[in-house]
Design an enzyme around this catalytic site. Structure first.
Site, PDB file in Angstrom:
ATOM      1  CD  GLU A   1      -1.545   8.131   8.852  1.00 17.79           C
ATOM      2  OE1 GLU A   1      -1.236   8.593   7.785  1.00 17.79           O
ATOM      3  OE2 GLU A   1      -2.639   7.562   9.079  1.00 17.79           O
TER       4      GLU A   1
ATOM      5  CB  CYS B   1      -0.983  -0.035   1.161  1.00 13.39           C
ATOM      6  SG  CYS B   1      -2.111  -1.423   0.970  1.00 13.39           S
TER       7      CYS B   1
END
Lengths: 423, 89, 408
Positions: free
Chosen positions: A321, A170
């Site tokens: 993240e 990804c």
């Protein structure tokens, strides 16, 4: 020694709900979502039943019957996007030395859709172990090797320079563009037609993400299914799409008075060396990639005006993240708008990184930060400014975009206005 | 119905097939209350294990029940609860 | 000025030898690994020969935790990476994590793993698909698994350009080292000898249907009739030359030059790009054609492609101007694993002063090539050129050069 700098001078995006760059930007800036109950096949046996599908008619986009027959859907999207990007850039590739024009196409899962369909046929619905070659279509080899995507794009634009598919799960969509800028910087090419494409919405992909509960089981309201950074998020929504760019060396772009969307000022990729699918909560490797990308761009953290997040909408990713942004940007992370366009266009695996680069460049183009749709419920572990629901007008001169992929890949790219460091 | 219950040996067999075994761990030791993580099985291995249990025993394991079962004993209990629900239904 | 990048470790899984030593002695003896497919019954298919890696038992080399989640190609790649690191004398645990990366090539991913899950999907239903299907078949899996096993957090990547990818990966690894990464694990291992992979490969129209192992794969022969597919490849440890010298590493040679082009679209009227790729690689290495001691050919064994390659080689080096060899006549074409295996052979040729042979062929007089046939040829090898082409038009060339004799 003059350093070769790389700029985006053309782009085309084919995204769910936004076929064509203009439509794509309308969707994002209006905060609309393109997720829906799957229509490509009957999703009822699956845990996750929603996806972000493109209404795409290859004939309408100028592909011929034989092109359509031999290409997987992802290759079709790539070729249409590449042609669109070249047209958008205004570059006359035929006037260049074709050996100086290269191609990189990112793809995480290649011709998954075609392989799934053709396996079903040659195995007669999974019945035959020794699958029947007499039922194989003549172009099955092109599905076997996704390098065919790059070949198709090279043929479409007449490139004869370095050509490859980049496949890092990804993060492919960032790494493909990153690979291309490295080729221009080192002098192996002057122009790269680079980006990525994936069309994974097929039973085998849905089944494998079901098995690891990575995709959302929420299907009561498909348009609200993708919820990055929301406290109720429970998995991503699979998508599809392509974004291709024309990348050029800055001086030659200026000479031909090309429209410059942005410079790709810095890029880095790192690995977490931890787990094929899992992420450590501290985000250390993504933070390292961000720091190195900023160093390469010779920019400090305060110059970042917007963070285009990976924001897949899994519990684990969004926390990982958020930690990475804080670790790399410090206090500035709290002052910087962060958003995930996956809330609107879903997660198209290897394609999304390039689609997000396009969104980042368009944020600079229009000085508008796209929102995170469906973000209603705060999550104490995700405590940054995620631009909920509504796009925000703000001066945007530099954008950080990041990706995280199976295999442990963590990539970061910095887009900026080329004139920023004219001094 | 005790003979049909899901036992530690059943679980070990499925774990080995689904995810092998960490060299540093003795699965034949007293592991009933050792957390899976300490046994070398992370969430992916447990998802594969859960999937295999579901297929073998034709039951459905709730997401939260599966993630909440952090030891072999807890997982065996979850499976047996499902099995008895299935037989009594 | 760019830092030079050297190869300090090799790990080989080849159809004619599992392990570098086994591969190299078989190759110098002209011993072929091509035979009838054993991994499934090939009798119903028009092509029945393959180069299968003999005697690879994954459980002997890898922890059982990794077995259920890996395809055969990943198992071989992990083992080959272990061997290559050991060969290089590198303990990854002793180096800074971010100073090491992994860049491999893949041609078709873990196709056998994918086949098994597709079968479960369509015969039993979606609930039967493994959790590992989410990554075990995909193209990035070998880089990911090698980085995890060895704690390598530096820049990693994966390139896919069919058979040319093996060289493109090495070039990308060199690029990362030049940007400051100390060590990169590179190369490639492919394996898709399963019914589904076989059927997909058949549609290339390039598989040999001969049933005679010594007559099936005949590049540059008038009887060229396609290739025999194989599995395996090689993993290489690439290091910054300075860092390798500092730790006193044994150096096989330098990755001195690289060039890549793509053939024009069919019908464009323009010529193929292989010659240009060779010229770019030589220029990148600052090497004159006369300095090249051997060319490892791509050796497609499809008449048109053989002609294009022979013409490119003679255009650059002159008629019979350089020894040419194709030891892959003993292994079959290994897709992305093929070119890294040729790189390993080229580096070993330098070490031993021995050019490995091309076997089984009667060269067509049409090609003005100095082919090294049947027996290895003793010759000093200081500079070698390795060529690889991928389906659709990918052309890549790498120049390897012996390390300076006083390098240590």
């Amino acid at each position: 020694m003059t350093e070769r700098r790389v700029v985006i001078t053309g782009m085309e995006v084919l995204a769910p709900g936004g076929v064509g760059t203009k439509n794509f930007w309308s969707l994002l800036s209006e905060g609309r979502t393109a997720t829906r109950r799957i229509t490509f096949f009957d999703p009822s046996p699956f845990r996750s039943k929603v996806a972000a599908e493109i209404d795409f008619d290859p004939y309408e986009h100028g592909l011929g019957p034989q092109e359509i027959r031999r290409m997987d859907r992802a290759a079709q999207l790539a070729v249409v996007a590449a042609r669109g990007a070249v047209a958008d850039s205004g570059i006359e590739l035929t006037e260049l030395d074709p050996y100086r024009v290269g191609v990189t196409v990112g793809s995480a899962v290649g011709a998954t859709m075609g392989l799934d369909q053709e396996y079903r046929v040659v195995s007669d619905g999974g019945r035959l172990d020794l699958v029947d070659h007499t039922y194989a279509p003549p172009h099955l080899y092109s599905h076997l090797v996704p390098s065919s995507f790059a070949a198709e794009v090279a043929w479409a634009v007449g490139a004869e320079g370095p050509t490859a598919v980049v496949s890092t799960g990804c993060t492919s969509g960032i790494d493909s563009v990153g690979h291309a800028i490295e080729l221009i910087r080192e002098g192996s090419a002057d122009v790269m037609v680079a980006g990525s494409s994936d069309a994974p919405i097929s039973p085998i992909t849905m089944a494998c993400f079901d098995a690891i509960k990575a995709t959302t089981p929420r299907h009561d309201a498909p348009e609200c299914a993708s919820r990055p950074f929301d406290g109720t998020r429970n998995g991503f929504v699979l998508g599809e799409g392509a974004a291709i760019f024309v990348l050029e060396e800055l001086q030659s772009a200026k000479r031909r008075r090309a429209h410059i969307y942005a410079e790709i000022a810095g890029y880095a990729t790192r690995s977490n060396a931890y787990h094929m699918t899992g992420l450590r909560p501290d985000g250390a490797e993504m933070a390292e990639a961000i720091t190195v990308a900023l160093d390469e761009a010779r920019m400090n953290v305060e110059s970042i005006d917007y963070i285009n997040a990976h924001g897949s909408g899994t519990k684990q990713n969004d926390r990982h993240e958020t930690a990475a942004f804080k670790k790399s940007l410090g206090e500035h992370a709290y002052r910087t708008p962060v958003s995930s366009i996956k809330s609107m266009v879903g997660h198209s695996l290897g394609a999304i990184g390039s689609i997000e680069i396009a969104a980042s460049a368009l944020a600079m183009e229009y000085n508008v930060v796209p929102p995170t749709a469906n973000l209603h419920t705060p999550d104490p572990e995700c405590d940054l400014d995620y631009v909920p629901l509504t796009a925000r007008s703000q001066r945007t001169d530099a954008v950080l975009t990041v990706g995280s992929g199976f295999g442990g890949f963590q990539s970061a790219m910095v887009l900026a206005r080329p004139e920023r460091s004219a001094a | 119905m005790a003979t049909e219950a899901f036992t530690l040996d059943d679980l070990k067999a499925i774990l080995l097939e689904a995810a092998g075994a960490d060299e540093a761990v003795d699965l034949d030791g007293d592991i009933l209350d050792t957390e899976f993580e300490a046994l070398g099985y992370e969430s992916l291995a447990l998802l594969e294990t859960g999937g295999r249990i579901e297929r073998t025993y034709q039951i459905s394991l709730d997401d939260d029940a599966l993630t909440g079962a952090v030891t072999p004993r807890a997982l065996i209990d979850v499976v047996n609860a499902q099995l008895s629900a299935a037989t009594s239904a | 000025m760019s830092a030079s990048v050297v190869v300090t470790g090799l790990g080989v899984a080849a159809p004619n030898g599992l392990g570098t030593k086994e591969f190299w002695s078989a190759t110098c003896e002209g011993s072929s690994g091509i035979g009838r497919v054993t991994r499934f019954d090939p009798s119903g298919y028009p092509a029945r020969l393959a180069g299968e890696v003999p005697g690879f038992v994954a459980e002997d080399h890898l922890p059982s935790r990794l077995i259920p989640q890996t395809d055969r190609m990943t198992r071989m790649a992990l083992a080959a990476a272990d061997w290559a690191l050991a060969d290089a004398g590198v303990d990854p645990g002793e180096l800074p994590e971010f100073s090491m990366g992994v860049v491999t090539a893949s041609s078709s991913g873990g196709f056998e793993f994918g086949q098994n899950e597709l079968r479960k999907l369509w015969s039993l239903g979606s609930h039967h698909v493994s959790a590992y299907q989410s990554f075990a078949w995909f193209y990035a899996v070998n880089s990911g698994q090698i980085s995890i096993r060895n704690g390598m957090k530096g820049p990693s990547g994966v390139v896919v350009s069919d058979q040319a990818g093996g060289l493109d990966a090495v070039a990308q690894a060199r690029r990362q080292i030049r940007k400051g990464t100390r060590l990169v694990v590179s190369g490639a291992v492919d394996a898709s000898i399963c019914p589904w992979g076989w059927v997909a490969q058949l549609t290339s129209g390039r598989l040999s249907t001969s049933e005679e192992p010594d007559r099936a794969y005949l590049p540059f022969d008038r009887d060229a009739r396609g290739h025999v597919p194989g599995e395996g490849g090689a993993i290489l440890i690439l290091e910054d030359a300075e860092a390798a010298r500092e730790r006193g590493a044994r150096v096989y040679g330098e990755i001195a030059g690289y060039g890549a082009t793509f053939d024009p679209r069919p019908g464009s009227g323009r010529g193929p790009g292989l010659r240009r790729a060779i010229e770019i690689a030589l220029a990148d290495a600052a090497v004159e054609p006369s300095q090249v001691d051997v060319v490892f050919a791509d050796a497609a064994a499809v008449p048109d492609l053989d002609r294009i390659e022979a013409e490119a080689i003679t255009a650059v080096f002159g008629a019979r101007g350089v020894p040419v060899t194709a030891p892959k006549t003993m292994t079959g074409r290994l897709y992305s694993g093929g070119a890294p295996l040729d790189l390993a052979a080229a580096l070993l040729a330098m070490t031993d002063g021995l050019i490995p042979p091309t076997v089984h062929i009667q060269p067509s007089p049409e090609y003005e090539l100095d082919l090294v046939l049947d027996e290895p040829r003793a010759a000093p090898v200081r500079t070698a050129l390795v060529l690889a082409r991928g389906h659709g038009g990918f052309n890549s060339a790498v120049v390897v050069r012996a390390a300076g004799q006083d390098a240590a």
